[in-house]
Design a protein around this motif. Structure first.
Motif, PDB file in Angstrom:
ATOM      1  N   TRP A   1      52.658  69.192  43.696  1.00  0.00           N
ATOM      2  CA  TRP A   1      52.578  68.821  42.287  1.00  0.00           C
ATOM      3  C   TRP A   1      51.932  69.905  41.445  1.00  0.00           C
ATOM      4  O   TRP A   1      52.278  70.084  40.263  1.00  0.00           O
ATOM      5  CB  TRP A   1      51.845  67.481  42.127  1.00  0.00           C
ATOM      6  CG  TRP A   1      50.387  67.469  42.536  1.00  0.00           C
ATOM      7  CD1 TRP A   1      49.863  67.020  43.700  1.00  0.00           C
ATOM      8  CD2 TRP A   1      49.273  67.919  41.752  1.00  0.00           C
ATOM      9  NE1 TRP A   1      48.507  67.157  43.707  1.00  0.00           N
ATOM     10  CE2 TRP A   1      48.105  67.701  42.519  1.00  0.00           C
ATOM     11  CE3 TRP A   1      49.135  68.475  40.487  1.00  0.00           C
ATOM     12  CZ2 TRP A   1      46.827  68.028  42.060  1.00  0.00           C
ATOM     13  CZ3 TRP A   1      47.866  68.808  40.021  1.00  0.00           C
ATOM     14  CH2 TRP A   1      46.737  68.587  40.801  1.00  0.00           C
ATOM     15  N   TRP A   2      50.989  70.668  42.013  1.00  0.00           N
ATOM     16  CA  TRP A   2      50.309  71.694  41.216  1.00  0.00           C
ATOM     17  C   TRP A   2      51.175  72.927  40.969  1.00  0.00           C
ATOM     18  O   TRP A   2      50.790  73.817  40.233  1.00  0.00           O
ATOM     19  CB  TRP A   2      48.998  72.093  41.879  1.00  0.00           C
ATOM     20  CG  TRP A   2      49.114  72.520  43.315  1.00  0.00           C
ATOM     21  CD1 TRP A   2      49.398  73.760  43.795  1.00  0.00           C
ATOM     22  CD2 TRP A   2      48.910  71.687  44.457  1.00  0.00           C
ATOM     23  NE1 TRP A   2      49.395  73.760  45.165  1.00  0.00           N
ATOM     24  CE2 TRP A   2      49.102  72.496  45.606  1.00  0.00           C
ATOM     25  CE3 TRP A   2      48.583  70.345  44.634  1.00  0.00           C
ATOM     26  CZ2 TRP A   2      48.981  71.997  46.897  1.00  0.00           C
ATOM     27  CZ3 TRP A   2      48.473  69.858  45.929  1.00  0.00           C
ATOM     28  CH2 TRP A   2      48.664  70.666  47.045  1.00  0.00           C
TER      29      TRP A   2
ATOM     30  N   LYS B   1      50.578  69.275  33.783  1.00  0.00           N
ATOM     31  CA  LYS B   1      50.715  68.633  35.083  1.00  0.00           C
ATOM     32  C   LYS B   1      49.378  68.142  35.599  1.00  0.00           C
ATOM     33  O   LYS B   1      49.315  67.178  36.372  1.00  0.00           O
ATOM     34  CB  LYS B   1      51.335  69.599  36.095  1.00  0.00           C
ATOM     35  CG  LYS B   1      51.851  68.918  37.339  1.00  0.00           C
ATOM     36  CD  LYS B   1      52.984  67.954  36.981  1.00  0.00           C
ATOM     37  CE  LYS B   1      53.510  67.212  38.190  1.00  0.00           C
ATOM     38  NZ  LYS B   1      54.627  66.308  37.830  1.00  0.00           N
ATOM     39  N   GLY B   2      48.303  68.791  35.191  1.00  0.00           N
ATOM     40  CA  GLY B   2      47.005  68.370  35.674  1.00  0.00           C
ATOM     41  C   GLY B   2      45.873  68.844  34.793  1.00  0.00           C
ATOM     42  O   GLY B   2      46.015  69.778  34.000  1.00  0.00           O
TER      43      GLY B   2
ATOM     44  N   THR C   1      51.145  79.257  39.336  1.00  0.00           N
ATOM     45  CA  THR C   1      50.664  78.153  38.495  1.00  0.00           C
ATOM     46  C   THR C   1      49.804  78.677  37.357  1.00  0.00           C
ATOM     47  O   THR C   1      48.805  79.357  37.593  1.00  0.00           O
ATOM     48  CB  THR C   1      49.840  77.161  39.333  1.00  0.00           C
ATOM     49  OG1 THR C   1      50.669  76.624  40.371  1.00  0.00           O
ATOM     50  CG2 THR C   1      49.322  76.021  38.470  1.00  0.00           C
TER      51      THR C   1
ATOM     52  N   VAL D   1      44.680  68.938  45.984  1.00  0.00           N
ATOM     53  CA  VAL D   1      44.643  70.390  45.890  1.00  0.00           C
ATOM     54  C   VAL D   1      43.215  70.906  46.027  1.00  0.00           C
ATOM     55  O   VAL D   1      42.268  70.292  45.517  1.00  0.00           O
ATOM     56  CB  VAL D   1      45.266  70.867  44.557  1.00  0.00           C
ATOM     57  CG1 VAL D   1      44.471  70.354  43.357  1.00  0.00           C
ATOM     58  CG2 VAL D   1      45.362  72.389  44.515  1.00  0.00           C
TER      59      VAL D   1
ATOM     60  N   LEU E   1      48.057  73.679  34.399  1.00  0.00           N
ATOM     61  CA  LEU E   1      46.799  72.943  34.480  1.00  0.00           C
ATOM     62  C   LEU E   1      45.912  73.365  33.316  1.00  0.00           C
ATOM     63  O   LEU E   1      45.943  74.514  32.886  1.00  0.00           O
ATOM     64  CB  LEU E   1      46.088  73.238  35.804  1.00  0.00           C
ATOM     65  CG  LEU E   1      46.890  73.075  37.092  1.00  0.00           C
ATOM     66  CD1 LEU E   1      46.009  73.379  38.309  1.00  0.00           C
ATOM     67  CD2 LEU E   1      47.485  71.687  37.204  1.00  0.00           C
TER      68      LEU E   1
END
Length: 496
Positions: free
Chosen positions: A109-110, A145-146, A352, A270, A115
């Motif tokens: 997902w990361w 996403k986070g 990322t 994560v 982020l």
């Protein structure tokens, strides 16, 4: 004499019969109609026709067995099988000659979106009032996403004895507030990572001192179990290379607690490491030796684009891009024109993107309250309009990155770099290609880009200055002009 009379009577009788109406029958004459008309009755023909009943069984067998029909049947059967075999061979040739699609790489997902790190839990206040004309962004619209929250735990400066990993410092809120944040984030598909830097207030190092590392790491293990059971989706830790070197067995335990999934929490958690190293070679070694999922470093802190390009090349060559993370904390004196340039850089590099604080999305965190959804009305000042433009640009790039394979996990190829300019290509299999070009200089530059598979012209997808380089316009890659502090993302088909 008698014969003459008889003949005369016969002539009269025939003349009278001619004057009688015609009935078409041998019966008595019909009465004449008025006005001298007569009824005529025409004898109709028999309308019933003989129906064709086809051939009987014996006749069919006799015809089917004739030499002509036998030859016809064999000819049609041969044509059918020749046509069928031709289509089969054609289909096989098409399959064999078609390019083989690359297998999609495994991702977590990361790897699927940016982020955002927010240190102040109070930034997620649910109040919707404006304060001093500050902007209140909507996190749902930013396509994040986070979130990386904290550190927010109770940690007196340089005092390991009073360190409380499992308590939230009152200035940042409380546990119930944090739980509401978790619930809201998860409901909206946003993951939450907690920063547990032990000595984030002190000056003696993130893990206090060498003498306290073992004790702090032991206490961290129980804290990890606590926070992960509360539902956090990952942990961020600093100085991971020191921890892995000084207490390797404890570091193995810490990794196992975070990275091993459970039946209750099937989603992978994560482990984000942070290092102060800025050399690409050193960062590469730390990433290999610690086993973290992502590693934040200062490799992009160099202002020279040649050095930046070298760092990206080193890390991309030595590691899967699913392990790479890029962050770029904006200096306080950074020109607002360069905010979009930095956003585009982080969003298009292989790995990322992690944005630090509100400045990462064009916001001043200390002046900003963040909410999840509806946005209160903004004033029309130039500053607010600029910030709104930066946030809209961030959202559009994030959305584009999430749906384009070339940007999400595509290959990376450096095309050009100088002390102030940079250009590279992102591509994946038969997907659309993307070329990102940047100019951090104070004057205009012209990039002469060429290479295998690179067309002469491409379409502008995103531009940090739409007045100078409108989106959806066509640009000449052999003479790509970028104004001062300008960047652009262009695209073209995979076949050029």
């Amino acid at each position: 004499m008698l014969n003459k009379n008889t003949d005369a009577e016969t002539d009269v009788s025939e003349a009278e019969r001619e004057r009688e109406p015609m009935t078409g029958t041998g019966g008595p004459p019909a009465a004449a109609e008025k006005n001298g008309t007569v009824k005529l009755k025409v004898l109709e023909e028999d309308e019933e026709q003989t129906k064709f009943t086809g051939l009987n069984k014996e006749e069919l067998l006799r015809v089917a067995g004739s030499p002509g029909w036998v030859r016809t049947r064999w000819a049609l059967l041969l044509v059918f099988w020749i046509g069928w075999l031709g289509m089969l061979v054609g289909a096989v040739l098409i399959i064999l000659r078609a390019p083989v699609c690359r297998e999609l790489p495994p991702t977590d997902w990361w790897n699927e979106g940016p982020l955002l790190q927010i240190k102040n839990l109070q930034a997620f206040s649910e109040t919707r009032d404006l304060k001093g004309g500050s902007v209140r962004p909507t996190l749902s619209g930013l396509k994040l996403k986070g979130l990386v929250i904290g550190p927010i735990h109770a940690a007196p400066a340089d005092d390991p004895m009073n360190l409380e990993f499992e308590e939230i410092s009152p200035e940042f809120g409380n546990l119930e507030q944090f739980k509401r944040l978790l619930q809201t984030a998860h409901r909206k598909g946003v993951f939450v990572v907690l920063d547990l830097t032990p000595n984030y207030r002190g000056s003696s190092g993130p893990w206090f001192s060498s003498a306290s590392v073992t004790n702090v790491a032991e206490r961290l293990k129980s804290a990890l179990v606590f926070w992960l059971s509360e539902g956090v989706d990952g942990i961020q830790l600093p100085g991971v290379e020191d921890l892995a070197r000084m207490v390797p067995s404890l570091w193995t335990d810490i990794r196992a607690i975070i990275q091993n999934g459970t039946d209750k929490y099937p989603n992978k958690r994560v482990l984000i490491g942070v290092t102060e190293a800025s050399s690409a070679e050193t960062v590469s070694d730390v990433l290999s030796s610690t086993g973290v999922d992502l590693l934040l470093s200062g490799v992009l802190s160099a202002s020279d684009q040649t050095e930046r390009a070298h760092s990206v090349q080193v890390l991309y060559s030595n590691h899967s891009q699913t392990k790479l993370a890029w962050s770029l904390e904006a200096p306080r004196d950074l020109s607002r024109d360069l905010f979009k340039v930095n956003q585009l850089l982080l969003m298009t590099l292989p790995g990322t993107p992690v944005f630090i604080g509100g400045d990462g999305i064009g916001l001043k965190e200390e002046d900003t309250k963040v909410v999840w959804d509806s946005e209160t009305e903004l004033n029309s000042s130039l500053q607010v309009n600029t910030i709104r433009s930066e946030r809209s640009f961030f959202q559009s790039i994030s959305e584009l990155r999430g749906k384009e394979r070339s940007l999400l996990f595509g290959d990376f190829s450096l095309l050009f770099n100088s002390s102030s300019s940079l250009a590279y290509l992102r591509f994946w299999d038969q997907s659309t290609r993307f070329l990102a070009a940047f100019n951090w200089a104070a004057e205009e530059v012209e990039l002469q880009l060429s290479g295998a598979g690179l067309p002469h012209h491409a379409a502008v997808v995103r531009s940090t200055n739409t007045s100078a380089l409108p989106e959806e316009s066509s640009v000449n890659l052999r003479k790509l002009r970028l104004g001062p502090g300008q960047a652009a993302l262009v695209r073209f088909p995979h076949d050029g």
